[in-house]
Every structure is written in structure tokens, then in C-alpha cells.
Design an enzyme around this catalytic site. Structure first.
Site, PDB file in Angstrom:
ATOM      1  N   THR A  96       6.291   8.729  -3.328  1.00 28.21           N
ATOM      2  CA  THR A  96       6.485   9.677  -4.439  1.00 28.21           C
ATOM      3  C   THR A  96       5.958   9.000  -5.696  1.00 28.21           C
ATOM      4  OG1 THR A  96       8.478  10.566  -3.427  1.00 28.21           O
ATOM      5  CG2 THR A  96       8.170  11.003  -5.769  1.00 28.21           C
ATOM      6  N   LYS A 171       6.852  18.095  -4.993  1.00 32.11           N
ATOM      7  CA  LYS A 171       8.005  17.192  -4.821  1.00 32.11           C
ATOM      8  C   LYS A 171       8.793  17.045  -6.135  1.00 32.11           C
ATOM      9  CE  LYS A 171      10.383  13.466  -3.502  1.00 32.11           C
ATOM     10  NZ  LYS A 171      11.409  13.414  -2.497  1.00 32.11           N
ATOM     11  N   LYS A 246      14.203   8.262 -11.099  1.00 33.59           N
ATOM     12  CA  LYS A 246      12.744   8.054 -10.978  1.00 33.59           C
ATOM     13  C   LYS A 246      12.028   9.407 -10.901  1.00 33.59           C
ATOM     14  CE  LYS A 246       9.247   6.919  -7.631  1.00 33.59           C
ATOM     15  NZ  LYS A 246       8.898   6.613  -6.250  1.00 33.59           N
TER      16      LYS A 246
HETATM   17  P1  NAD Z   1      11.470   0.592  -0.448  1.00 32.44           P
HETATM   18  O1  NAD Z   1      11.477  -0.137  -1.728  1.00 32.44           O
HETATM   19  O2  NAD Z   1      12.589   0.423   0.531  1.00 32.44           O
HETATM   20  O3  NAD Z   1      10.111   0.242   0.358  1.00 32.44           O
HETATM   21  C1  NAD Z   1       8.857   0.043  -0.234  1.00 32.44           C
HETATM   22  C2  NAD Z   1       8.119  -1.050   0.541  1.00 32.44           C
HETATM   23  O4  NAD Z   1       6.803  -1.198  -0.009  1.00 32.44           O
HETATM   24  C3  NAD Z   1       8.809  -2.422   0.442  1.00 32.44           C
HETATM   25  O5  NAD Z   1       9.030  -2.939   1.747  1.00 32.44           O
HETATM   26  C4  NAD Z   1       7.799  -3.266  -0.342  1.00 32.44           C
HETATM   27  O6  NAD Z   1       7.784  -4.637   0.048  1.00 32.44           O
HETATM   28  C5  NAD Z   1       6.484  -2.573   0.004  1.00 32.44           C
HETATM   29  N1  NAD Z   1       5.407  -2.846  -0.953  1.00 32.44           N
HETATM   30  C6  NAD Z   1       5.439  -2.777  -2.309  1.00 32.44           C
HETATM   31  N2  NAD Z   1       4.230  -3.083  -2.814  1.00 32.44           N
HETATM   32  C7  NAD Z   1       3.420  -3.327  -1.750  1.00 32.44           C
HETATM   33  C8  NAD Z   1       2.044  -3.701  -1.633  1.00 32.44           C
HETATM   34  N3  NAD Z   1       1.267  -3.877  -2.716  1.00 32.44           N
HETATM   35  N4  NAD Z   1       1.546  -3.899  -0.392  1.00 32.44           N
HETATM   36  C9  NAD Z   1       2.321  -3.723   0.700  1.00 32.44           C
HETATM   37  N5  NAD Z   1       3.631  -3.382   0.647  1.00 32.44           N
HETATM   38  C10 NAD Z   1       4.166  -3.177  -0.566  1.00 32.44           C
HETATM   39  O7  NAD Z   1      11.288   2.135  -0.831  1.00 32.44           O
HETATM   40  P2  NAD Z   1      11.627   3.412   0.087  1.00 32.44           P
HETATM   41  O8  NAD Z   1      13.043   3.820  -0.109  1.00 32.44           O
HETATM   42  O9  NAD Z   1      11.096   3.160   1.455  1.00 32.44           O
HETATM   43  O10 NAD Z   1      10.764   4.531  -0.652  1.00 32.44           O
HETATM   44  C11 NAD Z   1       9.353   4.614  -0.499  1.00 32.44           C
HETATM   45  C12 NAD Z   1       8.856   5.856  -1.206  1.00 32.44           C
HETATM   46  O11 NAD Z   1       9.483   7.017  -0.651  1.00 32.44           O
HETATM   47  C13 NAD Z   1       9.171   5.885  -2.717  1.00 32.44           C
HETATM   48  O12 NAD Z   1       8.058   6.375  -3.396  1.00 32.44           O
HETATM   49  C14 NAD Z   1      10.371   6.826  -2.817  1.00 32.44           C
HETATM   50  O13 NAD Z   1      10.438   7.478  -4.064  1.00 32.44           O
HETATM   51  C15 NAD Z   1      10.073   7.789  -1.685  1.00 32.44           C
HETATM   52  N6  NAD Z   1      11.269   8.461  -1.139  1.00 32.44           N
HETATM   53  C16 NAD Z   1      12.377   7.725  -0.825  1.00 32.44           C
HETATM   54  C17 NAD Z   1      13.504   8.362  -0.309  1.00 32.44           C
HETATM   55  C18 NAD Z   1      14.744   7.568   0.034  1.00 32.44           C
HETATM   56  O14 NAD Z   1      15.807   8.191   0.264  1.00 32.44           O
HETATM   57  N7  NAD Z   1      14.675   6.227   0.121  1.00 32.44           N
HETATM   58  C19 NAD Z   1      13.490   9.758  -0.116  1.00 32.44           C
HETATM   59  C20 NAD Z   1      12.332  10.460  -0.398  1.00 32.44           C
HETATM   60  C21 NAD Z   1      11.216   9.804  -0.912  1.00 32.44           C
END
Ligand code: NAD
Length: 296
Positions: A96, A171, A246
Site C-alpha cells: 500500500t 485502497k 498510514k
Molecule cells: P512488514 O513490515 O511486516 O513487512 C515488510 C517487509 O519488507 C519486511 O520484512 C522488510 O524487511 C521488507 N523490506 C523493506 N524494505 C525492503 C527492501 N528494500 N528490500 C527487501 N525487503 C524489504 O509489513 P506488512 O504488514 O507485511 O505490510 C506490507 C504492506 O501491506 C504494507 O504496505 C501495508 O500497508 C500493507 N497491508 C498490510 C496489512 C496488515 O494487516 N499487515 C493489511 C493490508 C495491507
């Protein structure tokens, strides 16, 4: 079965990648956190040394990163995915992020002759684990048709929302409704309590009347009426207040740049900002009701 690169193995990415493995796809995975990569290699994926390396030999590359600056870093620049991809590859960003960054990524991909989609999700960690996510997808109809079977391996629905960035637009508009409606429902319970109306009675009335909405009937912010809502579990997330903030900020920024009037969206951003500042970033977003009870 497809050869897929997967980058970003956090709370959402790891279970999504697992579902692709379960369906028999070949996966090359990368995350900055080595332990996240190790967990997936344990489940049958190949480890890649970088984002570009994860794309090697892959027809499709999926990213699930925290925010716009991470997508920008992974997609753009000399070592970025777009520079490393081969013509015919399809890049899908499920993160997102802000609409402007998403459209920059689409434009850079188009310049390089690479297919690209933005495909943010709703459904949270439970939806990622259970393959019941909903994908909101922006990009060409051809790219969407190619991606749909892969997305359906990780979710229950994929909706084509239009051209580049429209998945992100859908979204943030949806989540602005959610943030505002959760505050509206919470304020109604707070007022009802002050007026001597029980939570159960307000629920019984409003869930059958014109106040009915998802924040009330599926995710009720008071314990009792909806047994599976986080209110029954000390507001353990679910969807954190930090994530809601966010998404509301993304909506506020998009409203500013597009000239849309969103006074209630801006008020919701302000209220979530103040709630998060009380140390509640990791609390479920429906926990804002507890703060509203004391805010007066
Ligand atoms: P998270 O922080 O758990 O995971 C993100 C991952 O990306 C981490 O493991 C991090 O190490 C990795 N990362 C960051 N920079 C990187 C790079 N340059 N190269 C490789 N890896 C990298 O986040 P999440 O909860 O998995 O959310 C991910 C996305 O999904 C976000 O944009 C969030 O807004 C969206 N989202 C999350 C939820 C939720 O409930 N968690 C629901 C809907 C949407």
C-alpha cells in the site's frame, strides 16, 4: 506453474509467498531480514541475494513492502527491478503506497517495455494466511488478465480498478471510509453509554437501522455483539492503529494533491494521530473507542 520472484517477506508477504509455494509455483525470495528469507527457504523457496537477483529467471515478480519509499528503492534506479527485468516480465506491487509513487513506477516500467500492476490488498494477516485477500488492481487489462490467476492463488477476489495507480486509489478511498466509520460507530457507543443506553441495545437498533455499516456489524468496537471482533480480545490486532494512520495520511496527501475536499478524512487522520501518540500504534484501530471515552 510460473517462476515467481517475491520481495518483502513480512507479516503479509511471508504467508502470501507460502500460498504460492503450496500451489506449486517456483519462488525466488528476498527480504532485507535474513531470518524472513530462511523461513521461506525452509518451505521450499530459493534464496536470492538481492531484489534484482530474485527477479532473475522469473516471469512474474511480486513485492510486498512497507511504504512508498521502499517500493521506489526496490523498483527504480540502476539496480532496481525495472532495470533488471527482461521484456515480457510482469511486476506486481502489492504494497500500500502513495498514488504518485505508484504512477512513477508504472511510467518507468512502461518506458522500459515492462508490464506492471499496482495491486494493494485488503484482508489483513488472516486474509494473507487463508488466501482470502481482495486485490485492487491498477494497470492494463492485458497485465491484469495475466496476473489474475496468480493473485487468486493468494486471495478470494481481484478487482481491476482501471489504469496505473488506480488500485492504490481504490485502497485509500476504501480505508478512508473505514477510518471515518470506525470513529463514527465508536462515538455513537460512547454517547449511548452516557445516555444510559446499553451497548447491546444500540447494536440491536443500529445494526437493523440506517446506522448499519461494516465497522458496526463485522468489527464492532465494543465487546459482546460481534464475538470475533478485536474488542473481545483486548484490542489485539487485527489491523493496527499505525496502519490505519498510514492509510489515512495517504488519503489526505492524495486529497491535497488532487484538490478533493475530505474534511472528515482529515479529522479522522488527526484523531488517529492523537490516539497513536498515546503509545497505541500497535493496538487494533477499533481501540480508538477507549481513547474517545476519555477525550472529552
Ligand atoms: P512488514 O513490515 O511486516 O513487512 C515488510 C517487509 O519488507 C519486511 O520484512 C522488510 O524487511 C521488507 N523490506 C523493506 N524494505 C525492503 C527492501 N528494500 N528490500 C527487501 N525487503 C524489504 O509489513 P506488512 O504488514 O507485511 O505490510 C506490507 C504492506 O501491506 C504494507 O504496505 C501495508 O500497508 C500493507 N497491508 C498490510 C496489512 C496488515 O494487516 N499487515 C493489511 C493490508 C495491507
Amino acid at each position: 506453474m510460473a517462476a515467481i520472484g517475491f520481495i518483502g517477506l513480512g507479516n503479509m508477504g511471508a504467508p502470501m509467498a507460502r500460498n504460492l509455494l503450496k500451489a506449486g509455483h517456483g519462488l525466488r525470495v528476498f527480504d532485507l531480514a535474513a531470518n524472513a528469507v530462511a523461513e521461506l527457504t525452509g518451505a521450499g523457496a530459493q534464496a536470492a541475494a538481492s531484489a534484482g537477483d530474485a527477479a532473475k529467471g522469473a516471469e512474474i515478480v511480486i513485492t510486498m513492502l512497507p511504504a512508498g519509499q521502499h517500493s521506489r528503492a526496490v523498483y527504480l534506479g540502476e539496480a532496481g527491478l525495472i532495470a533488471q527485468a527482461q521484456k515480457g516480465d510482469l511486476l506486481i506491487d502489492c504494497s500500500t503506497i502513495d498514488v504518485a509513487t505508484s504512477r512513477d513506477i508504472h511510467a518507468a516500467a512502461a518506458k522500459g517495455g515492462i508490464s506492471c500492476l499496482d495491486a494493494p490488498v485488503s484482508g489483513g494477516v488472516a486474509g494473507a494466511a487463508g488466501a482470502t485477500l481482495t486485490f485492487m488492481v491498477g494497470g492494463s487489462a492485458e497485465a491484469f488478465a495475466r496476473a489474475e490467476p496468480i493473485l487468486r492463488t493468494m486471495g478470494k477476489a481481484a478487482i481491476h480498478a482501471g489504469g496505473p495507480g488506480n488500485g492504490q486509489a481504490a485502497k485509500i478511498c476504501n480505508n478512508m471510509i473505514l477510518g471515518i466509520s470506525m470513529i463514527a460507530v465508536s462515538e455513537a457507543f460512547v454517547l449511548a453509554e452516557k445516555l444510559g443506553l446499553s451497548d447491546a441495545t444500540l447494536f440491536e437498533v443500529a445494526s437493523r437501522a440506517s446506522g448499519q455499516c461494516w465497522s458496526l456489524t463485522s468489527y464492532c468496537p465494543v465487546p459482546g455483539p460481534v464475538p470475533e471482533s478485536p474488542a473481545n480480545n483486548g484490542y489485539r490486532p487485527g489491523f493496527t492503529a499505525a496502519m490505519m494512520l498510514k492509510d489515512l495520511k495517504l488519503a489526505e496527501d492524495a486529497a491535497k494533491t488532487s484538490g478533493a475536499g475530505t474534511p472528515l478524512g482529515n479529522a479522522a487522520t488527526d484523531l488517529y494521530e492523537r490516539f497513536v501518540a498515546t503509545g497505541k500504534a500497535g493496538t487494533d484501530f477499533s481501540g480508538i473507542i477507549e481513547w474517545l471515552r476519555t477525550a472529552a
